[in-house]
Design a protein around this motif. Structure first.
Motif, PDB file in Angstrom:
ATOM      1  N   GLU A 172       3.663  -8.848  -8.356  1.00 56.41           N
ATOM      2  CA  GLU A 172       4.083  -7.617  -9.031  1.00 56.41           C
ATOM      3  C   GLU A 172       5.588  -7.606  -9.253  1.00 56.41           C
ATOM      4  O   GLU A 172       6.112  -6.817 -10.016  1.00 56.41           O
ATOM      5  N   GLY A 173       6.296  -8.491  -8.559  1.00 54.48           N
ATOM      6  CA  GLY A 173       7.716  -8.729  -8.749  1.00 54.48           C
ATOM      7  C   GLY A 173       7.972 -10.196  -8.440  1.00 54.48           C
ATOM      8  O   GLY A 173       7.098 -10.885  -7.906  1.00 54.48           O
ATOM      9  N   LYS A 174       9.151 -10.685  -8.740  1.00 53.95           N
ATOM     10  CA  LYS A 174       9.417 -12.107  -8.499  1.00 53.95           C
ATOM     11  C   LYS A 174       9.293 -12.471  -7.024  1.00 53.95           C
ATOM     12  O   LYS A 174       8.989 -13.610  -6.684  1.00 53.95           O
ATOM     13  N   SER A 175       9.542 -11.505  -6.153  1.00 51.25           N
ATOM     14  CA  SER A 175       9.476 -11.782  -4.716  1.00 51.25           C
ATOM     15  C   SER A 175       8.463 -10.880  -4.012  1.00 51.25           C
ATOM     16  O   SER A 175       8.502 -10.732  -2.803  1.00 51.25           O
ATOM     17  N   LYS A 176       7.542 -10.272  -4.791  1.00 52.25           N
ATOM     18  CA  LYS A 176       6.626  -9.294  -4.209  1.00 52.25           C
ATOM     19  C   LYS A 176       5.206  -9.542  -4.702  1.00 52.25           C
ATOM     20  O   LYS A 176       4.941  -9.512  -5.902  1.00 52.25           O
ATOM     21  N   ILE A 177       4.282  -9.771  -3.763  1.00 56.67           N
ATOM     22  CA  ILE A 177       2.880  -9.957  -4.096  1.00 56.67           C
ATOM     23  C   ILE A 177       2.203  -8.588  -4.158  1.00 56.67           C
ATOM     24  O   ILE A 177       2.447  -7.726  -3.316  1.00 56.67           O
ATOM     25  N   ALA A 178       1.368  -8.395  -5.166  1.00 60.02           N
ATOM     26  CA  ALA A 178       0.612  -7.132  -5.275  1.00 60.02           C
ATOM     27  C   ALA A 178      -0.397  -7.070  -4.131  1.00 60.02           C
ATOM     28  O   ALA A 178      -1.304  -7.896  -4.041  1.00 60.02           O
ATOM     29  N   MET A 179      -0.213  -6.095  -3.248  1.00 58.89           N
ATOM     30  CA  MET A 179      -1.091  -5.924  -2.089  1.00 58.89           C
ATOM     31  C   MET A 179      -1.722  -4.533  -2.154  1.00 58.89           C
ATOM     32  O   MET A 179      -1.154  -3.597  -2.722  1.00 58.89           O
ATOM     33  N   ALA A 180      -2.887  -4.386  -1.545  1.00 60.32           N
ATOM     34  CA  ALA A 180      -3.560  -3.083  -1.507  1.00 60.32           C
ATOM     35  C   ALA A 180      -4.272  -2.933  -0.175  1.00 60.32           C
ATOM     36  O   ALA A 180      -4.750  -3.925   0.394  1.00 60.32           O
ATOM     37  N   PRO A 181      -4.361  -1.700   0.359  1.00 59.50           N
ATOM     38  CA  PRO A 181      -5.140  -1.485   1.585  1.00 59.50           C
ATOM     39  C   PRO A 181      -6.577  -1.933   1.381  1.00 59.50           C
ATOM     40  O   PRO A 181      -7.099  -1.902   0.260  1.00 59.50           O
ATOM     41  N   ASP A 182      -7.237  -2.328   2.461  1.00 55.69           N
ATOM     42  CA  ASP A 182      -8.592  -2.874   2.355  1.00 55.69           C
ATOM     43  C   ASP A 182      -9.676  -1.792   2.348  1.00 55.69           C
ATOM     44  O   ASP A 182     -10.805  -2.045   2.739  1.00 55.69           O
ATOM     45  N   LYS A 230      -9.102  -3.333 -11.712  1.00 59.01           N
ATOM     46  CA  LYS A 230      -7.940  -2.448 -11.811  1.00 59.01           C
ATOM     47  C   LYS A 230      -6.921  -2.984 -12.819  1.00 59.01           C
ATOM     48  O   LYS A 230      -6.873  -4.185 -13.107  1.00 59.01           O
ATOM     49  N   LYS A 231      -6.100  -2.054 -13.311  1.00 55.84           N
ATOM     50  CA  LYS A 231      -4.925  -2.438 -14.106  1.00 55.84           C
ATOM     51  C   LYS A 231      -3.771  -2.635 -13.131  1.00 55.84           C
ATOM     52  O   LYS A 231      -3.276  -1.666 -12.547  1.00 55.84           O
ATOM     53  N   ILE A 232      -3.336  -3.878 -12.952  1.00 54.03           N
ATOM     54  CA  ILE A 232      -2.358  -4.211 -11.916  1.00 54.03           C
ATOM     55  C   ILE A 232      -1.076  -4.713 -12.572  1.00 54.03           C
ATOM     56  O   ILE A 232      -1.083  -5.764 -13.236  1.00 54.03           O
ATOM     57  N   PRO A 233       0.035  -3.980 -12.448  1.00 50.88           N
ATOM     58  CA  PRO A 233       1.298  -4.460 -13.008  1.00 50.88           C
ATOM     59  C   PRO A 233       1.657  -5.837 -12.450  1.00 50.88           C
ATOM     60  O   PRO A 233       1.415  -6.113 -11.279  1.00 50.88           O
ATOM     61  N   TYR A 234       2.249  -6.681 -13.317  1.00 51.81           N
ATOM     62  CA  TYR A 234       2.559  -8.036 -12.874  1.00 51.81           C
ATOM     63  C   TYR A 234       3.796  -8.572 -13.594  1.00 51.81           C
ATOM     64  O   TYR A 234       4.273  -7.994 -14.583  1.00 51.81           O
ATOM     65  N   ILE A 235       4.311  -9.695 -13.076  1.00 48.76           N
ATOM     66  CA  ILE A 235       5.437 -10.408 -13.673  1.00 48.76           C
ATOM     67  C   ILE A 235       4.879 -11.611 -14.423  1.00 48.76           C
ATOM     68  O   ILE A 235       4.122 -12.404 -13.852  1.00 48.76           O
ATOM     69  N   ASN A 236       5.252 -11.742 -15.700  1.00 52.73           N
ATOM     70  CA  ASN A 236       4.769 -12.905 -16.437  1.00 52.73           C
ATOM     71  C   ASN A 236       5.662 -14.125 -16.173  1.00 52.73           C
ATOM     72  O   ASN A 236       6.629 -14.048 -15.406  1.00 52.73           O
TER      73      ASN A 236
END
Length: 567
Positions: free
Chosen positions: A257-267, A402-408
């Protein structure tokens, strides 16, 4: 030398994953020829190992921006990688993908053919079983007085849909007192402890277990400290954290979701059971002598925390698992229903059944599948222990597109306009199927269920306004039931909003529940502190025979008519 000092500082940071830190430190200590060389060799050794692990899991793309990251960003990314546990996460993904449901129409007919309503013999109801309510309440208060009852709050969600970045429990819906959801619930626990203690002549404790997520833990704990735990004993509030899982593309690639951030979500709230085991919460309950646990979701402003009537009903039925439900207002209401599927209890979402099944009615005219789930449950400790030790590993994750924001690949932030990935979650009710004695307890929606999910908007549903109106309407009825009256500026008595307990038709009930705003554009502004009354009891001495003008607050300091300029 300056680089070595900076690197040593980085290695000393507490947020650096211990495994990565120890391996990098070992590599650093093995090379002492030249500080600059040691940094390069150390970084290469640790990075090489990380790249190998990621490549083995098909996740090498997560380091594609590594060379351009600052040291703090690199530490953040390493921390995320440490939390992903890719071999396990990808195993969950493959299992869930294999169990993915077929096309909706095919799935609906498959569920339809297997569904049965909950048998009458395992049902209790506040409206149909009125003569039995005092006995159930007495049993529940007895168990509470013996410190055998705990409450467990599911509070992992942020208020994103409310337009805020903090946990939902910290939200203020605009009550006269300005109390938050956390404070209202804490004060209900305090009152219930006092009520049971006075009735049985000795002190008791209701421990409060609060499950947060990685995104809400720190702010939740800080909020409780800032508010001195709302009068509860610090040692009886136990915070613990549910797990997090990486968001994945449809082919199992973790999303940046960012150059140094993985998209995470509660389980999911069903991550509760794994967390109970991993963080030894079940052992803590056992050490405290807990036998019964009330589990509920933070966003319901009307929740009766550790409701003694519900507890007493479940205990007398010798149930190991129970669910509070409300009657569905109409066939297409977007709420899951508690029922049996292939002989096992579960919650079937409204989208999983056909309209024909949703519209089926009993001989008395009520919907056949009408037990609406409200995330309000009872478990025995023994049942929870069995779930944690035996059944939890068998639970499948549900996949949500889901629609998940991301870095291309060019480093640009993209906000997709259609689902581009999945989040995996378990549901708290997934364990109903393992119950040996399951029961449901039907309550009145207008008395016990008004969730807070969405920001205020015109004709909005489950908003701060509907939650606030629901609580004030309930407290208005409490005053009337205790012998008080409200009058307008001319001294004329103001009628109450009707309750379905008084025999409203289904059509009227549906209007009340679906469009509360229409009936209460100018609700009676009345608020009663939980410290004064838990569920409307004990108000006669304060209000019987009196006329009141709104806005009205009744709290532990007295009765306040806020006629001039509000507070």
């Amino acid at each position: 030398g300056g680089v070595s000092v900076a690197r040593a500082h980085w290695l000393s940071q507490p947020h650096l994953p211990s495994l990565v830190a120890s391996r990098l430190a070992a590599a650093a200590s093995a090379v002492v020829i030249n500080p600059l060389v040691s940094v390069v060799v150390m970084e290469d050794a640790g990075l090489r190992e990380q790249r190998q692990r990621l490549a083995a899991s098909g996740q090498a793309h997560l380091l594609r921006f590594w060379d351009g990251l600052e040291e703090g960003e690199r530490a953040e990314l390493l921390a995320d990688l440490d939390d992903c546990h890719f071999p396990e996460s990808l195993c969950f993904f493959r299992r869930a993908a294999q169990q993915a449901p077929p096309e909706q129409q095919q799935q609906q007919h498959r569920v339809d053919e297997s569904m049965e309503p909950v048998p009458k013999e395992v049902q209790g109801s506040v409206s149909r079983d009125r003569e039995r309510l005092p006995g159930w309440q007495a049993e529940g208060l007895l168990q509470i007085s013996q410190s055998k009852v705990a409450v467990l709050l599911l509070a992992g969600g942020q208020g994103t849909r409310l337009g805020v970045t903090f946990p939902k429990g910290m939200y203020n819906v605009g009550l006269l007192s300005q109390k938050t959801l956390f404070q209202i619930q804490a004060e209900r626990i305090l009152k219930l402890q006092q009520w049971a203690s006075e009735q049985f002549g000795h002190k008791c404790t209701i421990p409060w277990y609060i499950m947060t997520s990685g995104r809400t833990m720190d702010s939740t704990k800080e909020f409780f400290v800032k508010n001195d735990y709302f009068g509860l004993q610090k040692e009886n509030i136990i915070f613990f954290q549910q797990g997090m899982l990486p968001a994945l593309t449809f082919d199992g690639k973790a999303i940046l979701e960012g150059k140094s951030k993985i998209a995470m979500a509660p389980d999911g709230n069903g991550g509760l059971y794994r967390a109970l085991g991993n963080q030894k919460i079940v052992e803590d309950m056992e050490d405290r002598g807990i036998a019964y646990i009330h589990v509920y979701c933070v966003d319901n402003i009307l929740v009766k925390v550790a409701d003694p009537t519900f507890i007493g009903f479940c205990v007398e039925q010798q149930a190991d698992c129970g669910a509070k439900v409300v009657e569905k207002t109409h066939p297409t209401e977007a709420v899951g229903v508690v029922c049996k599927v292939n002989g096992l209890y579960q919650v079937v979402e409204y989208s999983e059944i056909t309209l024909a099944t949703a519209q089926k009615r009993n001989a008395d005219g009520h919907l056949m599948f009408n037990a609406g789930n409200i995330c309000n449950h009872y478990f025995t400790l023994q049942f929870l222990k069995d779930v944690v030790k035996i059944h939890e590993p068998k639970l499948q994750h549900h996949i949500a597109r889901k629609k998940i924001p991301y870095i291309n690949d060019q480093g640009q932030q993209i906000n997709p306009d259609k689902p581009n990935g999945i989040k995996m979650e378990k549901f708290v009710f997934d364990i109903f199927q393992f119950s040996k004695k399951f029961v449901i307890f039907e309550v009145l929606r207008e008395d016990e269920f008004s969730p807070l999910k969405n920001a205020d908007s015109q004709d909005g549903k489950d908003t701060p306004s509907t939650a606030r109106h629901a609580l004030m309407s309930l407290h208005h009825r409490w005053v009337l039931n205790a012998g008080g009256q409200f009058v307008d500026g001319n001294g004329s008595r103001i009628p109450a909003i009707p309750s379905s307990a008084t025999g409203m038709s289904e059509a009227v009930t549906a209007v009340v529940n679906d469009n509360l705003k229409e009936l209460t554009d100018l609700p009676i502004k009345c608020e009663i502190s939980p410290l004064v009354s838990y569920a409307g009891e004990g108000l006669g001495e304060h209000v019987a025979g009196h006329d009141f003008r709104a806005p009205l607050i009744i709290d532990e300091k007295g009765i306040h008519e806020l006629i001039k300029n509000g507070l």
